[in-house]
Design a protein around this motif. Structure first.
Motif, PDB file in Angstrom:
ATOM      1  N   GLN A  54       0.816  -1.225   0.000  1.00  0.00           N
ATOM      2  CA  GLN A  54       0.000   0.000   0.000  1.00  0.00           C
ATOM      3  C   GLN A  54       0.852   1.279   0.000  1.00  0.00           C
ATOM      4  O   GLN A  54       0.425   2.346   0.454  1.00  0.00           O
ATOM      5  N   LEU A  55       2.077   1.200  -0.553  1.00  0.00           N
ATOM      6  CA  LEU A  55       2.971   2.363  -0.553  1.00  0.00           C
ATOM      7  C   LEU A  55       2.485   3.465  -1.488  1.00  0.00           C
ATOM      8  O   LEU A  55       2.670   4.649  -1.213  1.00  0.00           O
ATOM      9  N   ASN A  56       1.849   3.081  -2.612  1.00  0.00           N
ATOM     10  CA  ASN A  56       1.358   4.096  -3.538  1.00  0.00           C
ATOM     11  C   ASN A  56       0.182   4.864  -2.941  1.00  0.00           C
ATOM     12  O   ASN A  56       0.104   6.078  -3.056  1.00  0.00           O
ATOM     13  N   ASP A  57      -0.729   4.129  -2.284  1.00  0.00           N
ATOM     14  CA  ASP A  57      -1.844   4.794  -1.602  1.00  0.00           C
ATOM     15  C   ASP A  57      -1.330   5.665  -0.464  1.00  0.00           C
ATOM     16  O   ASP A  57      -1.850   6.761  -0.214  1.00  0.00           O
ATOM     17  N   LEU A  58      -0.314   5.180   0.249  1.00  0.00           N
ATOM     18  CA  LEU A  58       0.267   5.961   1.342  1.00  0.00           C
ATOM     19  C   LEU A  58       0.881   7.252   0.810  1.00  0.00           C
ATOM     20  O   LEU A  58       0.717   8.323   1.405  1.00  0.00           O
ATOM     21  N   SER A  59       1.570   7.162  -0.326  1.00  0.00           N
ATOM     22  CA  SER A  59       2.188   8.354  -0.915  1.00  0.00           C
ATOM     23  C   SER A  59       1.125   9.377  -1.312  1.00  0.00           C
ATOM     24  O   SER A  59       1.272  10.578  -1.066  1.00  0.00           O
ATOM     25  N   LYS A  60       0.030   8.898  -1.917  1.00  0.00           N
ATOM     26  CA  LYS A  60      -1.063   9.804  -2.275  1.00  0.00           C
ATOM     27  C   LYS A  60      -1.624  10.479  -1.019  1.00  0.00           C
ATOM     28  O   LYS A  60      -1.853  11.700  -1.002  1.00  0.00           O
ATOM     29  N   PHE A  61      -1.823   9.697   0.028  1.00  0.00           N
ATOM     30  CA  PHE A  61      -2.354  10.231   1.281  1.00  0.00           C
ATOM     31  C   PHE A  61      -1.435  11.316   1.843  1.00  0.00           C
ATOM     32  O   PHE A  61      -1.897  12.385   2.272  1.00  0.00           O
TER      33      PHE A  61
ATOM     34  N   TYR B 172       9.786  -5.980   5.509  1.00  0.00           N
ATOM     35  CA  TYR B 172       9.700  -5.072   4.382  1.00  0.00           C
ATOM     36  C   TYR B 172       8.614  -4.012   4.542  1.00  0.00           C
ATOM     37  O   TYR B 172       8.849  -2.820   4.351  1.00  0.00           O
ATOM     38  N   LYS B 173       7.398  -4.430   4.841  1.00  0.00           N
ATOM     39  CA  LYS B 173       6.295  -3.474   4.904  1.00  0.00           C
ATOM     40  C   LYS B 173       6.564  -2.384   5.936  1.00  0.00           C
ATOM     41  O   LYS B 173       6.375  -1.196   5.674  1.00  0.00           O
TER      42      LYS B 173
ATOM     43  N   ALA C  43       9.504  -1.449   7.146  1.00  0.00           N
ATOM     44  CA  ALA C  43      10.662  -0.652   6.760  1.00  0.00           C
ATOM     45  C   ALA C  43      10.300   0.350   5.657  1.00  0.00           C
ATOM     46  O   ALA C  43      10.660   1.538   5.739  1.00  0.00           O
ATOM     47  N   TYR C  44       9.589  -0.111   4.638  1.00  0.00           N
ATOM     48  CA  TYR C  44       9.227   0.787   3.537  1.00  0.00           C
ATOM     49  C   TYR C  44       8.276   1.885   3.998  1.00  0.00           C
ATOM     50  O   TYR C  44       8.406   3.048   3.604  1.00  0.00           O
ATOM     51  N   THR C  45       7.307   1.515   4.830  1.00  0.00           N
ATOM     52  CA  THR C  45       6.352   2.506   5.328  1.00  0.00           C
ATOM     53  C   THR C  45       7.060   3.589   6.139  1.00  0.00           C
ATOM     54  O   THR C  45       6.813   4.787   5.962  1.00  0.00           O
ATOM     55  N   GLU C  46       7.962   3.175   7.006  1.00  0.00           N
ATOM     56  CA  GLU C  46       8.702   4.118   7.845  1.00  0.00           C
ATOM     57  C   GLU C  46       9.593   5.022   6.994  1.00  0.00           C
ATOM     58  O   GLU C  46       9.676   6.238   7.226  1.00  0.00           O
ATOM     59  N   ALA C  47      10.247   4.439   5.994  1.00  0.00           N
ATOM     60  CA  ALA C  47      11.149   5.221   5.142  1.00  0.00           C
ATOM     61  C   ALA C  47      10.383   6.218   4.272  1.00  0.00           C
ATOM     62  O   ALA C  47      10.835   7.347   4.060  1.00  0.00           O
ATOM     63  N   VAL C  48       9.226   5.809   3.742  1.00  0.00           N
ATOM     64  CA  VAL C  48       8.411   6.729   2.934  1.00  0.00           C
ATOM     65  C   VAL C  48       7.963   7.924   3.778  1.00  0.00           C
ATOM     66  O   VAL C  48       8.054   9.079   3.355  1.00  0.00           O
ATOM     67  N   ARG C  49       7.487   7.651   4.983  1.00  0.00           N
ATOM     68  CA  ARG C  49       7.055   8.749   5.858  1.00  0.00           C
ATOM     69  C   ARG C  49       8.218   9.688   6.164  1.00  0.00           C
ATOM     70  O   ARG C  49       8.054  10.915   6.239  1.00  0.00           O
ATOM     71  N   GLY C  50       9.415   9.113   6.336  1.00  0.00           N
ATOM     72  CA  GLY C  50      10.584   9.939   6.598  1.00  0.00           C
ATOM     73  C   GLY C  50      10.941  10.826   5.421  1.00  0.00           C
ATOM     74  O   GLY C  50      11.298  12.008   5.591  1.00  0.00           O
ATOM     75  N   ALA C  51      10.830  10.292   4.213  1.00  0.00           N
ATOM     76  CA  ALA C  51      11.130  11.081   3.011  1.00  0.00           C
ATOM     77  C   ALA C  51      10.143  12.226   2.850  1.00  0.00           C
ATOM     78  O   ALA C  51      10.505  13.327   2.406  1.00  0.00           O
ATOM     79  N   PHE C  52       8.883  12.001   3.205  1.00  0.00           N
ATOM     80  CA  PHE C  52       7.851  13.029   3.026  1.00  0.00           C
ATOM     81  C   PHE C  52       7.984  14.169   4.028  1.00  0.00           C
ATOM     82  O   PHE C  52       7.339  15.205   3.863  1.00  0.00           O
ATOM     83  N   GLU C  53       8.804  13.995   5.050  1.00  0.00           N
ATOM     84  CA  GLU C  53       8.996  15.092   6.003  1.00  0.00           C
ATOM     85  C   GLU C  53       9.594  16.319   5.314  1.00  0.00           C
ATOM     86  O   GLU C  53       9.351  17.454   5.718  1.00  0.00           O
ATOM     87  N   SER C  54      10.382  16.095   4.241  1.00  0.00           N
ATOM     88  CA  SER C  54      10.953  17.219   3.488  1.00  0.00           C
ATOM     89  C   SER C  54       9.848  18.052   2.841  1.00  0.00           C
ATOM     90  O   SER C  54       9.920  19.283   2.783  1.00  0.00           O
ATOM     91  N   LEU C  55       8.805  17.379   2.315  1.00  0.00           N
ATOM     92  CA  LEU C  55       7.715  18.088   1.664  1.00  0.00           C
ATOM     93  C   LEU C  55       6.861  18.843   2.671  1.00  0.00           C
ATOM     94  O   LEU C  55       6.287  19.888   2.345  1.00  0.00           O
ATOM     95  N   GLU C  56       6.759  18.318   3.876  1.00  0.00           N
ATOM     96  CA  GLU C  56       5.966  19.006   4.903  1.00  0.00           C
ATOM     97  C   GLU C  56       6.524  20.402   5.170  1.00  0.00           C
ATOM     98  O   GLU C  56       5.776  21.363   5.351  1.00  0.00           O
TER      99      GLU C  56
END
Length: 283
Positions: free
Chosen positions: A46-53, A121-122, A124-137
């Motif tokens: 669900q990484l793509n849905d998470l990214s959209k969210f 995996y799930k 790790a990927y979820t945590e890393a995606v959220r970390g990357a999005f902190e830059s956009l915040e």
């Protein structure tokens, strides 16, 4: 000396961040890739849905690739940035970044690295995606249309000797088509309805052609031209610029799309015959 170096680096970082924010503000939508390259399946974990969210959470208007798009986005694909998540190499950490590219595949923004030491995996990927999005915040995004953004300017193709010959040939075909259409005269005599239909059916159209003629096709800017999509949206034709105004070459077909008066037509050639279809195109 060290203090001066650190000050210079900090200043460069602040200028780059301000430029990235200003450039991002010129784009109205985000289209998230339906499958990231480092995963085996679309929307895996669900990484793509998470990214959209997360995009929506931080003020953007995001869609996953293939969803129904707003009408202005269907008309002008360059209103949106394409979002992808990239995996950086790492032996003991999962490292992910968010990359945003414009309609010409130019990278506009790359986020900071999101990391995770989790082994599953799930998680790790979820945590890393959220970390990357902190830059956009921290960008505090707010859509600000740039001047002329509603008008799509496509790059003009360079005219080579080969393309010049093709253009001359197109001119001859268009002139011949005009003469042929002018020569077709429907006589005003009493006749059954069937006879009138037969006279008007100078150009035969398949069921697919009829559907295309009656339905609206939206022109979206691509490199060196436009692509025509229906309301699905499904790409039906890719047409490329020529040296003639209102005349385009159709990709992978022996065909042209041209404008005559206020109408658009598709002219196709196959097995020594020519077929003409009307198109309802909105730019």
């Amino acid at each position: 000396m060290k203090t001066r170096l650190l000050t210079t680096i900090l200043a460069c970082f602040l200028v780059t961040s301000a430029f990235s924010q200003a450039e991002l503000n010129n784009y109205k939508y985000i289209i998230v890739s339906k499958k990231f390259d480092f995963l085996k399946e679309a929307n895996q974990y669900q990484l793509n849905d998470l990214s959209k969210f997360l995009f929506n959470k931080y003020g953007f208007e995001a869609f996953v690739e293939g969803e129904t798009y707003p009408e202005d986005l269907m008309r002008n694909r360059c209103l949106a940035l394409d979002a992808d998540v990239k995996k950086d190499p790492g032996m003991f950490k999962t490292k992910l970044t968010v990359e945003l590219s414009d309609c010409n595949d130019h990278v506009v923004y790359t986020s900071g690295i999101g990391e995770s030491r989790e082994k599953e995996y799930k998680t790790a990927y979820t945590e890393a995606v959220r970390g990357a999005f902190e830059s956009l915040e921290s960008l505090d995004y707010k859509y600000t249309p740039k001047a002329g953004n509603s008008e799509v300017s496509a790059p003009v193709a360079a005219v080579t000797p080969t393309s010049s010959k093709e253009i001359e040939k197109l001119k001859e075909e268009i002139e011949a088509l005009k003469k042929e259409k002018e020569a077709v005269v429907v006589k005003e005599i009493p006749a059954p309805v069937e006879t009138i239909v037969e006279v008007k059916e100078e150009v035969t159209m398949t069921a697919t052609d009829a559907a295309t003629a009656s339905g609206v096709l939206y022109a979206q800017a691509i490199k060196n031209g436009f692509q025509l999509v229906d309301s699905t949206p499904k790409v039906l034709y890719k047409m490329h610029n020529t040296g003639l105004e209102g005349v385009f070459l159709v990709e992978n077909q022996s065909a042209i799309i041209f404008k005559k008066g206020d109408s658009w037509f598709l002219e196709q050639h196959a097995n020594g015959t020519m077929k003409l279809s009307a198109l309802n195109i909105k730019f």
